[in-house]
Write a protein that holds these residues in place. Structure first.
Motif, PDB file in Angstrom:
ATOM      1  N   LEU A  93     -61.413 -28.995 -18.972  1.00  0.00           N
ATOM      2  CA  LEU A  93     -61.993 -28.626 -20.261  1.00  0.00           C
ATOM      3  C   LEU A  93     -61.347 -27.312 -20.680  1.00  0.00           C
ATOM      4  CD1 LEU A  93     -65.659 -29.320 -19.189  1.00  0.00           C
ATOM      5  CD2 LEU A  93     -64.280 -30.796 -20.677  1.00  0.00           C
ATOM      6  N   TYR A  94     -60.570 -27.360 -21.777  1.00  0.00           N
ATOM      7  CA  TYR A  94     -59.780 -26.216 -22.199  1.00  0.00           C
ATOM      8  C   TYR A  94     -60.457 -25.456 -23.338  1.00  0.00           C
ATOM      9  CZ  TYR A  94     -55.819 -28.268 -19.621  1.00  0.00           C
ATOM     10  OH  TYR A  94     -55.000 -28.791 -18.655  1.00  0.00           O
ATOM     11  N   GLY A  95     -60.244 -24.156 -23.375  1.00  0.00           N
ATOM     12  CA  GLY A  95     -60.730 -23.325 -24.470  1.00  0.00           C
ATOM     13  C   GLY A  95     -61.013 -21.924 -23.965  1.00  0.00           C
ATOM     14  N   ARG A  96     -60.901 -20.947 -24.868  1.00  0.00           N
ATOM     15  CA  ARG A  96     -61.172 -19.567 -24.456  1.00  0.00           C
ATOM     16  C   ARG A  96     -62.638 -19.411 -24.055  1.00  0.00           C
ATOM     17  NH1 ARG A  96     -58.469 -16.786 -22.271  1.00  0.00           N
ATOM     18  NH2 ARG A  96     -57.173 -15.510 -23.637  1.00  0.00           N
ATOM     19  N   GLY A  97     -62.846 -18.989 -22.838  1.00  0.00           N
ATOM     20  CA  GLY A  97     -64.195 -18.794 -22.322  1.00  0.00           C
ATOM     21  C   GLY A  97     -64.724 -19.952 -21.507  1.00  0.00           C
ATOM     22  N   THR A  98     -63.985 -21.036 -21.363  1.00  0.00           N
ATOM     23  CA  THR A  98     -64.498 -22.161 -20.578  1.00  0.00           C
ATOM     24  C   THR A  98     -64.803 -21.736 -19.150  1.00  0.00           C
ATOM     25  OG1 THR A  98     -62.184 -22.817 -20.299  1.00  0.00           O
ATOM     26  CG2 THR A  98     -63.493 -24.056 -21.908  1.00  0.00           C
ATOM     27  N   ALA A  99     -63.887 -20.945 -18.559  1.00  0.00           N
ATOM     28  CA  ALA A  99     -64.116 -20.442 -17.205  1.00  0.00           C
ATOM     29  C   ALA A  99     -64.909 -19.145 -17.229  1.00  0.00           C
ATOM     30  CB  ALA A  99     -62.782 -20.244 -16.490  1.00  0.00           C
ATOM     31  N   ASP A 100     -64.555 -18.233 -18.124  1.00  0.00           N
ATOM     32  CA  ASP A 100     -65.134 -16.883 -18.151  1.00  0.00           C
ATOM     33  C   ASP A 100     -65.827 -16.628 -19.479  1.00  0.00           C
ATOM     34  OD1 ASP A 100     -65.701 -14.221 -17.625  1.00  0.00           O
ATOM     35  OD2 ASP A 100     -63.661 -13.540 -18.007  1.00  0.00           O
ATOM     36  N   MET A 101     -67.127 -16.948 -19.629  1.00  0.00           N
ATOM     37  CA  MET A 101     -67.921 -17.748 -18.707  1.00  0.00           C
ATOM     38  C   MET A 101     -68.885 -18.640 -19.481  1.00  0.00           C
ATOM     39  SD  MET A 101     -70.630 -14.862 -17.275  1.00  0.00           S
ATOM     40  CE  MET A 101     -71.634 -16.123 -16.515  1.00  0.00           C
ATOM     41  N   ILE A 157     -79.040 -14.974 -10.522  1.00  0.00           N
ATOM     42  CA  ILE A 157     -77.724 -15.586 -10.322  1.00  0.00           C
ATOM     43  C   ILE A 157     -76.871 -15.237 -11.537  1.00  0.00           C
ATOM     44  CG2 ILE A 157     -76.412 -17.709 -10.018  1.00  0.00           C
ATOM     45  CD1 ILE A 157     -79.012 -19.015  -8.967  1.00  0.00           C
ATOM     46  N   VAL A 158     -75.823 -14.455 -11.329  1.00  0.00           N
ATOM     47  CA  VAL A 158     -74.844 -14.174 -12.370  1.00  0.00           C
ATOM     48  C   VAL A 158     -73.772 -15.256 -12.277  1.00  0.00           C
ATOM     49  CG1 VAL A 158     -73.131 -12.550 -13.248  1.00  0.00           C
ATOM     50  CG2 VAL A 158     -75.284 -11.694 -12.312  1.00  0.00           C
ATOM     51  N   GLY A 159     -73.566 -15.993 -13.361  1.00  0.00           N
ATOM     52  CA  GLY A 159     -72.747 -17.196 -13.290  1.00  0.00           C
ATOM     53  C   GLY A 159     -71.273 -17.019 -13.565  1.00  0.00           C
ATOM     54  N   GLU A 160     -70.704 -15.864 -13.216  1.00  0.00           N
ATOM     55  CA  GLU A 160     -69.248 -15.693 -13.341  1.00  0.00           C
ATOM     56  C   GLU A 160     -68.548 -16.709 -12.437  1.00  0.00           C
ATOM     57  OE1 GLU A 160     -67.438 -13.761 -15.254  1.00  0.00           O
ATOM     58  OE2 GLU A 160     -68.556 -11.943 -15.775  1.00  0.00           O
ATOM     59  N   CYS A 345     -72.463 -16.535  -8.757  1.00  0.00           N
ATOM     60  CA  CYS A 345     -72.144 -17.922  -8.404  1.00  0.00           C
ATOM     61  C   CYS A 345     -72.041 -18.744  -9.684  1.00  0.00           C
ATOM     62  CB  CYS A 345     -73.209 -18.511  -7.485  1.00  0.00           C
ATOM     63  SG  CYS A 345     -72.862 -20.189  -6.911  1.00  0.00           S
ATOM     64  N   GLY A 346     -70.854 -19.245  -9.982  1.00  0.00           N
ATOM     65  CA  GLY A 346     -70.694 -20.028 -11.200  1.00  0.00           C
ATOM     66  C   GLY A 346     -69.482 -20.936 -11.132  1.00  0.00           C
ATOM     67  N   PRO A 347     -69.346 -21.836 -12.102  1.00  0.00           N
ATOM     68  CA  PRO A 347     -68.273 -22.826 -12.080  1.00  0.00           C
ATOM     69  C   PRO A 347     -66.943 -22.242 -12.522  1.00  0.00           C
ATOM     70  CG  PRO A 347     -69.560 -23.076 -14.080  1.00  0.00           C
ATOM     71  CD  PRO A 347     -70.243 -22.002 -13.269  1.00  0.00           C
ATOM     72  N   GLY A 348     -65.871 -22.821 -12.012  1.00  0.00           N
ATOM     73  CA  GLY A 348     -64.535 -22.418 -12.418  1.00  0.00           C
ATOM     74  C   GLY A 348     -63.991 -21.295 -11.560  1.00  0.00           C
ATOM     75  N   SER A 349     -62.776 -20.902 -11.890  1.00  0.00           N
ATOM     76  CA  SER A 349     -62.084 -19.867 -11.134  1.00  0.00           C
ATOM     77  C   SER A 349     -61.600 -18.781 -12.078  1.00  0.00           C
ATOM     78  CB  SER A 349     -60.880 -20.466 -10.398  1.00  0.00           C
ATOM     79  OG  SER A 349     -60.043 -19.454  -9.890  1.00  0.00           O
ATOM     80  N   MET A 350     -61.757 -17.511 -11.675  1.00  0.00           N
ATOM     81  CA  MET A 350     -61.246 -16.421 -12.491  1.00  0.00           C
ATOM     82  C   MET A 350     -59.722 -16.429 -12.550  1.00  0.00           C
ATOM     83  SD  MET A 350     -62.387 -14.196 -14.526  1.00  0.00           S
ATOM     84  CE  MET A 350     -64.045 -13.622 -14.144  1.00  0.00           C
ATOM     85  N   ALA A 351     -59.086 -17.202 -11.664  1.00  0.00           N
ATOM     86  CA  ALA A 351     -57.635 -17.366 -11.747  1.00  0.00           C
ATOM     87  C   ALA A 351     -57.229 -18.012 -13.072  1.00  0.00           C
ATOM     88  CB  ALA A 351     -57.127 -18.203 -10.579  1.00  0.00           C
ATOM     89  N   GLN A 352     -58.166 -18.722 -13.723  1.00  0.00           N
ATOM     90  CA  GLN A 352     -57.891 -19.338 -15.032  1.00  0.00           C
ATOM     91  C   GLN A 352     -58.349 -18.448 -16.182  1.00  0.00           C
ATOM     92  OE1 GLN A 352     -56.080 -21.851 -14.568  1.00  0.00           O
ATOM     93  NE2 GLN A 352     -56.583 -22.005 -12.390  1.00  0.00           N
TER      94      GLN A 352
END
Length: 383
Positions: A93-101, A157-160, A345-352
Motif C-alpha cells: 500500500l503506497y502513499g506518504r504516511g502509509t508506514a509513518d504512521m 501503545i505508540v503505533g510507530e 509497536c506498529g505496522p510497517g518499517s521505518m526503513a520505508q
C-alpha cells in the motif's frame, strides 16, 4: 468501516507538518461520531491544527493507542506514484504516511469503531497528535489535557512502525542552534575581520571530537543499531558574498542520547568550547561570540523489559523478544510527564518512511488489525 477505507481517506489529506491537519482531524472526529464516539479536539492557537482524544468504555484504566497525523514533505523526492493517493501493487500500500504512521492510525480508528460495539470491561483510548515530525511539538497540549483528565489509561501503545515487534526504548533528543557572530571585512583584508563561519567551524570541530570520544568511551546499549549517544551537525548557514568576511553564521546540531546518559553532561564540552570561542572573539570585537540555544527537546523512552505493558503487548502480537528503535516518539513524553507505561509497536518499517514511494504491506496491516482485535477481546474481559 474497514481499515483500508479509512487509510485511503487519511492518505488523501496532505498533512505535511508545515501545513494544517485540521481537515484530517475533522474527518476522524466525524467518523468516530458516526460510530457513537464523542472525541475531544484540542486545537492550536490559530485553529489550523489539532490533537484528538477519544475513549470507549469509560475513563479509567485500559489501553491508549497513540499516533501522529503529520507527515514529512515529498519535495525533491522522485515518486513514481501519487504521494497523496493510496495505490496498491504486489501486496503493498503506497502513499506518504502509509508506514509513518497513518497505517496504524487507520487501524486504531477502525478498532475504536469496533470497540464501541463490544461492551468493554476496560476502556480503549485513542490519542492523535500533530507536529510529531518537528520533534514531538504538538502533543504537549494533549499531554496537558490527559494530566487534568478526562482519562487515566493504564498503559499506552505508540503505533510507530516496528514491524509489530515490541519496542521498549528510544533515545532522547535535544535540538540546538549555535549563533556565531563575527565582524565583516573586505576579503582582501580578511585578518582584520572575524569570520563567523570560522567560529562555527571551530565549534563543529569540538562537536565532532566529542562524538568520537563518546563512540570510543561512552555508555553503550547493544539493543540499538548505533549503541551510543550521538552528536550531529545538520545545517550551517552563513555568508553573503565571497569577497566579504561573514559576520554571521547559524549552525543547527542535535544530541540523541541514551537513557543512561545525562544530556547536560554530554553537552558540557560543547558549551565550554562556545564560552572559550566567545571570550577570544570578544577580546577583539565586543559584539562577537557564540550563543547556543535549545529549540527542541524530548526525553527518551526506557521501559523495563519486565514491565506489565511489555508482557501484555507481547501477548497480543505473539512476540517473545523486544527491540529498541533509533527514532523518537511521543512515548518518552507520556512516560516522563504522565508516568504512563508505554511501548512502541506498529505496522510497517521505518526503513520505508520518509522515502519516495513509501509503503506498508497489506500483510502488516492485516496483522495490526488482528493485534487490535485481540486487544478488544482482552478489554471485554477486563485488564
Amino acid at each position: 468501516m474497514r481499515t483500508l477505507e479509512i487509510l485511503e481517506r487519511l492518505i488523501a489529506f496532505p498533512t505535511v507538518s508545515r501545513d494544517p491537519n485540521a481537515p484530517l482531524m475533522d474527518y476522524v472526529a466525524e467518523t468516530l461520531r458516526a460510530g457513537g464516539i464523542e472525541p475531544v479536539l484540542v486545537p492550536n492557537a490559530d485553529g489550523t491544527k489539532a490533537n484528538l482524544f477519544a475513549s470507549v468504555g469509560g475513563p479509567e484504566g485500559g489501553v491508549m493507542l497513540s499516533g501522529h497525523t503529520d507527515v514529512v514533505p515529498v519535495d525533491g523526492q522522485d515518486w513514481t506514484r501519487p504521494p497523496f493517493e493510496l495505490t496498491r501493487g504486489e501486496g503493498r500500500l503506497y502513499g506518504r504516511g502509509t508506514a509513518d504512521m497513518k497505517g496504524f492510525v487507520a487501524s486504531a480508528v477502525a478498532a475504536m469503531l469496533r470497540a464501541a460495539k463490544a461492551d468493554l470491561a476496560s476502556p480503549l483510548h485513542l490519542a492523535l497528535s500533530y507536529d510529531e515530525e518537528l520533534g514531538c511539538l504538538g502533543v504537549h497540549s494533549l499531554i496537558d489535557l490527559l494530566a487534568r483528565g478526562p482519562a487515566r489509561p493504564a498503559m499506552c501503545i505508540v503505533g510507530e512502525p516496528t514491524e509489530l515487534r515490541v519496542a521498549t526504548g528510544h533515545k532522547g533528543k535535544t535540538g540546538m542552534r549555535a549563533t556565531c557572530r563575527g565582524a565583516e571585512a573586505h576579503s582582501a583584508l580578511a585578518p582584520t575581520g572575524l569570520n563567523a563561519l570560522h567560529l562555527a567551524s571551530d565549534l563543529m570541530s569540538t562537536i565532532r571530537a566529542e562524538q568520537d570520544r563518546i563512540a570510543a568511551e561512552g555508555t553503550r546499549d547493544g539493543d540499538y543499531d548505533v549503541p551510543y549517544s550521538t552528536l550531529h551537525v545538520g545545517k550551517l548557514n552563513g555568508g553573503v558574498a565571497l569577497n566579504i568576511v561573514p559576520n554571521l553564521a547559524v549552525m543547527d546540531f542535535e544530541l540523541r542520547n541514551l537513557a543512561q546518559d545525562v544530556p547536560e553532561a554530554l553537552l558540557e564540552p560543547v558549551h565550554a568550547a562556545a564560552g572559550r570561542l566567545s571570550a577570544e572573539a570578544r577580546a577583539r570585537f565586543p559584539d562577537a561570540g557564540v550563543e547556543i540555544e535549545v529549540f527542541n527537546t524530548y526525553p527518551g523512552l526506557d521501559t523495563p523489559g519486565t514491565a506489565e505493558v511489555v508482557r501484555f503487548v507481547q501477548s497480543l502480537t505473539g512476540a517473545n523478544g523486544t527491540i529498541k528503535v533509533a527514532f523518537g516518539t511521543e512515548g518518552g513524553l507520556f512516560s516522563e510527564k504522565l508516568g504512563l507505561p508505554t511501548v512502541v509497536c506498529g505496522p510497517g518499517s521505518m526503513a520505508q518512511g520518509h522515502k519516495p514511494d513509501e509503503f506498508v504491506t497489506e500483510e502488516q496491516m492485516a496483522r495490526c488489525d488482528a493485534m487490535l482485535d485481540e486487544l478488544i477481546l482482552r478489554l471485554r474481559a477486563g485488564l
